[in-house]
Design an enzyme around this catalytic site. Structure first.
Site, short mmCIF file in Angstrom:
data_model
loop_
_atom_site.label_atom_id
_atom_site.label_comp_id
_atom_site.label_asym_id
_atom_site.label_seq_id
_atom_site.Cartn_x
_atom_site.Cartn_y
_atom_site.Cartn_z
CB CYS A 45 -3.21 -5.54 -5.15
SG CYS A 45 -1.95 -5.28 -3.90
CG HIS A 46 -2.57 0.58 -2.12
ND1 HIS A 46 -3.44 1.45 -1.52
CD2 HIS A 46 -1.48 1.30 -2.46
CE1 HIS A 46 -2.88 2.65 -1.49
NE2 HIS A 46 -1.70 2.58 -2.06
CB THR A 47 0.99 -3.14 -5.39
OG1 THR A 47 1.11 -3.42 -4.00
CG2 THR A 47 2.38 -2.95 -5.99
CG HIS A 67 0.01 -7.84 -8.57
ND1 HIS A 67 -0.52 -6.56 -8.66
CD2 HIS A 67 0.14 -8.07 -7.25
CE1 HIS A 67 -0.67 -6.05 -7.46
NE2 HIS A 67 -0.30 -6.95 -6.58
CD GLU A 68 -4.89 -9.83 -4.76
OE1 GLU A 68 -6.10 -9.59 -4.54
OE2 GLU A 68 -3.96 -9.27 -4.14
CB CYS A 97 14.16 -20.44 -10.57
SG CYS A 97 15.60 -20.11 -9.51
CB CYS A 100 18.37 -18.31 -8.03
SG CYS A 100 17.03 -17.90 -6.90
CB CYS A 103 15.24 -20.88 -5.20
SG CYS A 103 14.01 -19.89 -6.06
CB CYS A 111 12.78 -16.73 -6.91
SG CYS A 111 13.36 -17.26 -8.53
NE ARG A 115 12.17 -7.62 -8.17
CZ ARG A 115 11.97 -6.43 -8.74
NH1 ARG A 115 12.24 -6.29 -10.05
NH2 ARG A 115 11.53 -5.39 -8.08
CB CYS A 174 -1.08 -10.06 -4.28
SG CYS A 174 -0.03 -8.80 -3.56
NE ARG A 392 -6.52 -7.42 -2.80
CZ ARG A 392 -5.70 -6.52 -2.26
NH1 ARG A 392 -6.21 -5.40 -1.75
NH2 ARG A 392 -4.41 -6.75 -2.17
P1 NAD Z 1 -5.62 -0.63 0.84
O1 NAD Z 1 -5.49 0.67 0.14
O2 NAD Z 1 -6.78 -1.52 0.53
O3 NAD Z 1 -5.60 -0.42 2.43
C1 NAD Z 1 -4.80 0.55 3.04
C2 NAD Z 1 -5.52 0.95 4.33
O4 NAD Z 1 -4.69 1.87 5.06
C3 NAD Z 1 -6.86 1.66 4.10
O5 NAD Z 1 -7.86 1.09 4.92
C4 NAD Z 1 -6.59 3.11 4.55
O6 NAD Z 1 -7.74 3.70 5.14
C5 NAD Z 1 -5.53 2.89 5.60
N1 NAD Z 1 -4.69 4.06 5.88
C6 NAD Z 1 -4.29 5.03 5.01
N2 NAD Z 1 -3.53 5.93 5.63
C7 NAD Z 1 -3.45 5.53 6.95
C8 NAD Z 1 -2.80 6.04 8.11
N3 NAD Z 1 -2.08 7.16 8.03
N4 NAD Z 1 -2.92 5.36 9.29
C9 NAD Z 1 -3.66 4.23 9.35
N5 NAD Z 1 -4.31 3.68 8.29
C10 NAD Z 1 -4.19 4.35 7.11
O7 NAD Z 1 -4.25 -1.40 0.55
P2 NAD Z 1 -3.90 -2.97 0.54
O8 NAD Z 1 -4.22 -3.55 -0.81
O9 NAD Z 1 -4.44 -3.60 1.78
O10 NAD Z 1 -2.27 -2.86 0.64
C11 NAD Z 1 -1.73 -2.25 1.76
C12 NAD Z 1 -0.27 -1.90 1.49
O11 NAD Z 1 0.49 -3.10 1.33
C13 NAD Z 1 -0.04 -1.09 0.21
O12 NAD Z 1 1.06 -0.23 0.44
C14 NAD Z 1 0.39 -2.17 -0.80
O13 NAD Z 1 1.18 -1.61 -1.84
C15 NAD Z 1 1.20 -3.05 0.09
N6 NAD Z 1 1.36 -4.45 -0.33
C16 NAD Z 1 2.58 -5.02 -0.11
C17 NAD Z 1 2.79 -6.36 -0.40
C18 NAD Z 1 4.15 -6.98 -0.14
O14 NAD Z 1 4.42 -8.07 -0.65
N7 NAD Z 1 4.98 -6.37 0.67
C19 NAD Z 1 1.74 -7.15 -0.93
C20 NAD Z 1 0.48 -6.54 -1.12
C21 NAD Z 1 0.29 -5.19 -0.81
N1 AHE Z 2 8.58 -1.97 -8.14
C1 AHE Z 2 8.22 -1.61 -6.77
C2 AHE Z 2 8.30 -2.85 -5.87
C3 AHE Z 2 7.50 -2.57 -4.62
C4 AHE Z 2 7.42 -3.79 -3.75
O1 AHE Z 2 7.98 -3.79 -2.67
N2 AHE Z 2 6.71 -4.85 -4.21
C5 AHE Z 2 6.46 -6.00 -3.36
C6 AHE Z 2 5.15 -6.62 -3.75
S1 AHE Z 2 3.81 -5.54 -3.60
C7 AHE Z 2 2.55 -6.55 -4.18
O2 AHE Z 2 1.32 -5.89 -4.06
C8 AHE Z 2 7.52 -7.05 -3.51
O3 AHE Z 2 7.25 -8.23 -3.34
N3 AHE Z 2 8.74 -6.67 -3.81
C9 AHE Z 2 9.76 -7.67 -3.99
C10 AHE Z 2 10.53 -7.32 -5.24
O4 AHE Z 2 11.42 -8.09 -5.63
O5 AHE Z 2 10.21 -6.25 -5.78
C11 AHE Z 2 9.13 -0.53 -6.25
O6 AHE Z 2 8.67 0.22 -5.39
O7 AHE Z 2 10.28 -0.47 -6.72
ZN ZN Z 3 -0.35 -6.80 -4.50
#
Ligand code: NAD
Ligand code: AHE
Ligand code: ZN
Length: 397
Positions: A45-47, A67-68, A97, A100, A103, A111, A115, A174, A392
């Site tokens: 995942c991008h993260t 994490h996936e 859990c 908490c 939850c 949760c 954390r 994820c 992916r």
């Molecule tokens: P990815 O890298 O596969 O996809 C990102 C996409 O954004 C790519 O297609 C890229 O070309 C495009 N992009 C880059 N810059 C851009 C711009 N300026 N304008 C438009 N498009 C642009 O990433 P992913 O795995 O799909 O994850 C996407 C984001 O979501 C990441 O920041 C990741 O960390 C985050 N994420 C968050 C959660 C959450 O729980 N909040 C869960 C999973 C992923």
């Molecule tokens: N440690 C990072 C957290 C960034 C973040 O926002 N993580 C998401 C999941 S991304 C999965 O690909 C999230 O669920 N956050 C909830 C949490 O409790 O962190 C930072 O930037 O500090």
């Molecule tokens: Zn992720």
């Protein structure tokens, strides 16, 4: 019989921005409330890249990322009741859990039981279960799936149907759950709505899939990466035609349900994208989703949400020190800015249901998988993701 130490292979991230190395590590037995699993499949995942790139303020090294994933329980620690050896599981970076305050509150899935220690890369007792060359190696997001074996908390696991396609449902750990849940849970998009999605990685495409499923009448897909995909056959469902790469992205987005596409680079008269979008898409969108992790795109996504009622959901993760900004007037005039973690799903309750949807065919994952690699090619996988040449990538652990 008391489980012993397992020696196995893992991809260790020793330092930020450095390639991972495949190492022999020692995985300690699970303590009270913990479970040791054998990881079967794990996806990037991008993260993972975000943390490997040193952008994560909670990033700590050396660490085992990932994490996936899907796994199978190898052994359980004292007091573990909800899983037993042989059960198929998905590790959950947001646990559940059931005790908490979070939850117990229907408004959140966050949760908080473990954390703090999870953010410090340790198990709840503040120690780690991984050793390499005599050194402690940290945990990541409570999962550390880029290892043959991992130790996770019982509350960070859900048991899944053994008939599930284990090489695909890892994506429910994820990205796909997040994008889909952002639509269903966080935004609660209604039929007939207009939607704009920024960033067409697996997360953004899952948003499009969800928006189509709930009956959005218009879905704009926005991406600017012009060489996102290699040409030629990318994966089973979509044979890439020899077209310009951005067109390939948009073909793909249409495949998921986008009705319109936009590459911001094409905005000739250089007005800010949000102005162009408001002027050309009926005053803006009912819902917008930022799936990039770029604070400028987050602003664009908010400001092209419709005056009076538009909701913008931040999904993307922005690094330490990054801040969002907009004129307060944007909110005063009826826009809502919100965010989502794991798509708002209460994890242990929801993921088994999402797995069931994959089994009965109502949730399709094939289109999100662009590559399948042996575990040893993990660095190549990160390169492909960085180059924007993958959706992916599933690793066979
Ligand atoms: P990815 O890298 O596969 O996809 C990102 C996409 O954004 C790519 O297609 C890229 O070309 C495009 N992009 C880059 N810059 C851009 C711009 N300026 N304008 C438009 N498009 C642009 O990433 P992913 O795995 O799909 O994850 C996407 C984001 O979501 C990441 O920041 C990741 O960390 C985050 N994420 C968050 C959660 C959450 O729980 N909040 C869960 C999973 C992923
Ligand atoms: N440690 C990072 C957290 C960034 C973040 O926002 N993580 C998401 C999941 S991304 C999965 O690909 C999230 O669920 N956050 C909830 C949490 O409790 O962190 C930072 O930037 O500090
Ligand atoms: Zn992720």
């Amino acid at each position: 019989n008391v489980p012993g130490i397992i020696t196995c292979k893992a991809a260790v991230a020793w330092k930020a921005k450095k390639p991972l190395t495949i190492e022999q590590i020692e995985v300690m037995p699970p303590q009270k409330g913990e479970v040791r699993i054998k990881n079967l499949f794990s996806a990037l995942c991008h993260t993972d890249a975000y943390t490997l790139d040193g952008l994560d303020p909670e990033g700590i090294f050396p660490v085992i990322l990932g994490h996936e994933a899907t796994g199978i329980v190898e052994s359980v620690g004292e007091g573990v009741k909800s899983v037993k050896p042989g059960d198929y599981v998905i590790p959950l970076y947001i646990p559940q859990c059931y005790q908490c305050e979070y939850c117990k509150n229907p408004k959140t899935n966050l949760c908080q039981a473990i954390r703090v220690t999870q953010g410090q890369g340790t198990m709840p007792d503040k120690t780690v279960r991984y050793k390499c060359q005599g050194k402690d190696v940290y945990h990541f997001m409570g999962c550390s799936s880029f290892s043959e074996y991992s130790v996770v908390c019982e509350i960070s696991l859900c048991k899944i149907e053994s008939s599930a396609p284990l090489d695909k449902v890892c994506l429910l750990g994820c990205g796909i759950s997040t994008g889909y849940g952002a639509v269903i849970n966080t935004a609660k998009v209604e039929a007939g709505s207009t939607v704009a999605v920024f960033g067409l990685g697996a997360v953004g495409l899952a948003v499009i899939m969800g928006a189509k499923q709930v009956g959005a009448k218009r879905i704009l897909a926005v991406d600017m990466n012009s060489d996102k995909f290699e040409l030629g056959k990318l994966y089973e469902e979509v044979i890439m035609t020899y077209a310009s790469n951005i067109l390939v992205i948009f073909l793909l987005a249409k495949q998921f349900g986008a009705t319109d596409v936009l590459n911001p680079k094409d905005l000739k008269d250089k007005v800010p994208a949000q102005q162009y979008l408001v002027e050309n898409f009926d005053g803006g969108f009912d819902y917008t989703f930022e799936c990039v992790g770029n604070v400028e795109v987050m602003r664009t996504a908010l400001e092209c949400a419709h005056k009076g009622w538009g909701v913008s959901v931040i999904v993307g993760v922005a690094g330490a020190g990054q801040e969002i900004k907009t004129r307060p007037f944007q909110l005063v005039t009826g826009r809502t800015w919100k965010g989502t973690a794991f798509g708002g799903w209460k994890s242990r309750d929801s993921v088994p249901k999402l797995v069931q949807q994959v089994i009965d065919g109502s949730l399709k994952l094939d289109g999100f998988i662009s590559h399948k690699f042996p575990f040893e090619q993990i660095n190549e996988a990160f390169e492909l993701l960085h180059a924007g040449k993958a959706l992916r990538i599933i690793l066979t652990n």
